[in-house]
Design an enzyme around this catalytic site. Structure first.
Site, PDB file in Angstrom:
ATOM      1  N   GLU A 143       0.871  -1.177   0.000  1.00 51.06           N
ATOM      2  CA  GLU A 143       0.000   0.000   0.000  1.00 51.06           C
ATOM      3  C   GLU A 143       0.902   1.220   0.000  1.00 51.06           C
ATOM      4  O   GLU A 143       1.445   1.618   1.025  1.00 51.06           O
ATOM      5  CB  GLU A 143      -0.925   0.009   1.222  1.00 51.06           C
ATOM      6  CG  GLU A 143      -1.937   1.146   1.157  1.00 51.06           C
ATOM      7  CD  GLU A 143      -2.851   1.194   2.372  1.00 51.06           C
ATOM      8  OE1 GLU A 143      -3.941   1.775   2.264  1.00 51.06           O
ATOM      9  OE2 GLU A 143      -2.477   0.660   3.435  1.00 51.06           O
ATOM     10  N   ALA A 159      -5.301   6.613  11.031  1.00 51.43           N
ATOM     11  CA  ALA A 159      -4.078   5.891  10.665  1.00 51.43           C
ATOM     12  C   ALA A 159      -4.291   4.399  10.820  1.00 51.43           C
ATOM     13  O   ALA A 159      -3.841   3.772  11.779  1.00 51.43           O
ATOM     14  CB  ALA A 159      -2.910   6.367  11.524  1.00 51.43           C
ATOM     15  N   GLY A 160      -5.023   3.808   9.876  1.00 48.75           N
ATOM     16  CA  GLY A 160      -5.356   2.401  10.012  1.00 48.75           C
ATOM     17  C   GLY A 160      -6.389   2.209  11.112  1.00 48.75           C
ATOM     18  O   GLY A 160      -7.085   3.131  11.524  1.00 48.75           O
ATOM     19  N   HIS A 211      -6.280   5.371  -2.230  1.00 42.74           N
ATOM     20  CA  HIS A 211      -5.547   6.613  -1.970  1.00 42.74           C
ATOM     21  C   HIS A 211      -5.450   7.389  -3.279  1.00 42.74           C
ATOM     22  O   HIS A 211      -4.375   7.781  -3.728  1.00 42.74           O
ATOM     23  CB  HIS A 211      -4.174   6.315  -1.379  1.00 42.74           C
ATOM     24  CG  HIS A 211      -4.236   5.818   0.033  1.00 42.74           C
ATOM     25  ND1 HIS A 211      -4.299   6.670   1.120  1.00 42.74           N
ATOM     26  CD2 HIS A 211      -4.274   4.559   0.533  1.00 42.74           C
ATOM     27  CE1 HIS A 211      -4.354   5.957   2.234  1.00 42.74           C
ATOM     28  NE2 HIS A 211      -4.346   4.675   1.904  1.00 42.74           N
ATOM     29  N   ASP A 250      -7.344  -3.426   8.000  1.00 44.39           N
ATOM     30  CA  ASP A 250      -6.405  -2.307   7.855  1.00 44.39           C
ATOM     31  C   ASP A 250      -5.739  -2.045   9.208  1.00 44.39           C
ATOM     32  O   ASP A 250      -5.444  -0.899   9.570  1.00 44.39           O
ATOM     33  CB  ASP A 250      -7.108  -1.048   7.332  1.00 44.39           C
ATOM     34  CG  ASP A 250      -6.140   0.038   6.854  1.00 44.39           C
ATOM     35  OD1 ASP A 250      -4.965  -0.298   6.590  1.00 44.39           O
ATOM     36  OD2 ASP A 250      -6.546   1.205   6.771  1.00 44.39           O
TER      37      ASP A 250
END
Length: 415
Positions: free
Chosen positions: A157, A337-338, A223, A302
């Site tokens: 990723e 963030a995840g 993204h 994630d």
């Protein structure tokens, strides 16, 4: 850092602990303290490809599900429990305090084991954006663990993502998806690269998608700042996955439908969803299921290091993350963030809060990602001949037992 407040079941001794090998990776780990033998589960509500079966039986012989029980098989009474296939996580950055992006082989195995205790019996390890030398070295380490069977492969990723939608990725390390550099990562993973997330609208994006397809690697759109038309073009070039749909991409608009509409409407695309109650509003989840259909949704975690571990400060690649009340955000800027999600929680939320049918949720957690990875002949459903990967849940959908390849990861404490 705090210990995990959400443990759902007694944990067996870590079956993945191993001594470092000559190159700093783990040697093949033992299968666990409870070796495979012939078993019969009787009385459960089993979720099979054909639907839910009440009060039936499922036989395990060695490491695999058997068509019929051996005459001397040990019988386990699991009345008032659910029996479902082990979960398959396409997108996972770590857990148990360990990072797949920066940790040692021992760290990675610790993170993998944490997720196994929550029902994830097949896991693809995800990296985050870094410089090419770091990512190539990481690909080599992760590929060794994939060769040993500890993980199902590698997902890159970044760094080939849009600075407009970077999320928790270092902008200084982002780059356009040059097919030559994409090829370097594929080669470094030695046949174990499973997926690469790209902003396909960037220069080189479409050629990189075609390169990935040629090498049997999933091209995922994520993204991204792409338009609807650019996303359609990428799908036509061979992209088949939407990386955490809705997150890190333009919102749906009636005059500019953007990537979300293109990804939902195309039957060739599987959409990842993070069902933790933070990344998605319940209505967005329902929208995805309604438009994509239950056979095109894959629940993912994630997850980052804090999954199954606790609040505190962590690093995600080079960026510092603060985890508070189970929500991970960048210290600088506050971007999500995840997650700290485990797939048993995603399952429980989907059936108890989102009120989705159990069969649809099982498909999103097991069969759909297994098919996408080309592993459905071995995992993803409870069928004879497949690996004996299964999760035992009580009537409240709490994990009571986890089996992987016929060995207990979490041994149930049954009456």
């Amino acid at each position: 850092m705090a210990t995990n407040p959400e443990a759902t079941a007694p944990m067996a001794t870590d079956p993945t602990a191993a001594h470092p090998g000559a190159r700093g990776t783990a040697r093949p780990a033992p299968t666990g303290p409870h070796p495979p033998h012939d078993l019969v589960f009787r009385g459960a509500r089993a979720v099979l490809p054909t639907g839910i079966t009440d009060g039936g039986q499922l036989a395990v012989e060695g490491t695999r599900i058997a068509a019929r029980p051996h005459e001397n098989a040990h019988v386990i009474d699991v009345r008032d429990h659910w029996l479902i296939p082990g979960f398959v996580d396409l997108h996972n950055h770590g857990g148990g305090g360990a990072s797949f992006t920066s940790g040692t082989a021992e760290d990675i195995l610790k993170g993998v084991h944490t997720h196994r205790t929550h029902g994830t019996t097949t896991l693809v390890a995800s990296t985050v954006t870094g410089d090419m030398d770091t990512l190539i070295a990481r690909a080599g380490l992760l590929s060794e663990l994939a060769e040993q069977g500890d993980i199902a492969g590698v997902h890159f990723e970044g760094p080939f993502i849009s600075p407009c939608r970077k999320g928790a990725h270092s902008e200084a390390l982002l780059r356009d998806p040059d097919p030559a550099e994409v090829r370097k990562l594929i080669d470094a993973a030695r046949g174990r690269a499973r997926m690469v997330t790209l902003a396909t609208e960037l220069p080189g994006g479409l050629d990189s998608v075609r390169l990935l397809v040629e090498h049997g690697v999933l091209a995922a759109i994520g993204h991204t700042d792409a338009t609807y038309e650019q996303t359609v073009e990428a799908i036509d070039a061979g992209a088949t996955v939407a990386t955490h749909l809705f997150n890190a991409m333009p919102a749906l608009s009636h005059r500019s439908p953007g990537p979300i509409t293109a990804l939902l409407e195309d039957d060739r695309v599987t959409v990842e969803l993070i069902n933790d109650g933070t990344h998605l509003h319940p209505a967005a989840l329902q929208l995805a299921f309604h438009h994509a259909g239950a056979d095109r949704v894959a629940f993912i975690t994630d997850a980052m290091d804090a999954a199954g571990f606790g609040d505190g400060r962590y690093l995600l690649g080079p960026l510092e993350v603060e985890v508070s009340e189970g929500v991970a955000r960048l210290v600088e800027g506050g971007s999500i963030a995840g997650s700290t999600l485990t797939l048993d929680r995603a399952f429980r939320r989907a059936v108890t809060i989102d009120r989705l049918p159990v069969t649809d949720v099982v498909a999103a957690l097991s069969a759909n990602p297994a098919r996408l990875l080309g592993m459905y002949d071995r995992v993803g459903s409870l069928e004879p001949g497949k690996d004996a990967d299964l999760v035992l849940l009580d009537a409240d959908f709490m994990v009571k037992g986890v089996m992987r390849k016929g060995s207990w990861v979490v041994k149930p404490q049954l009456p």
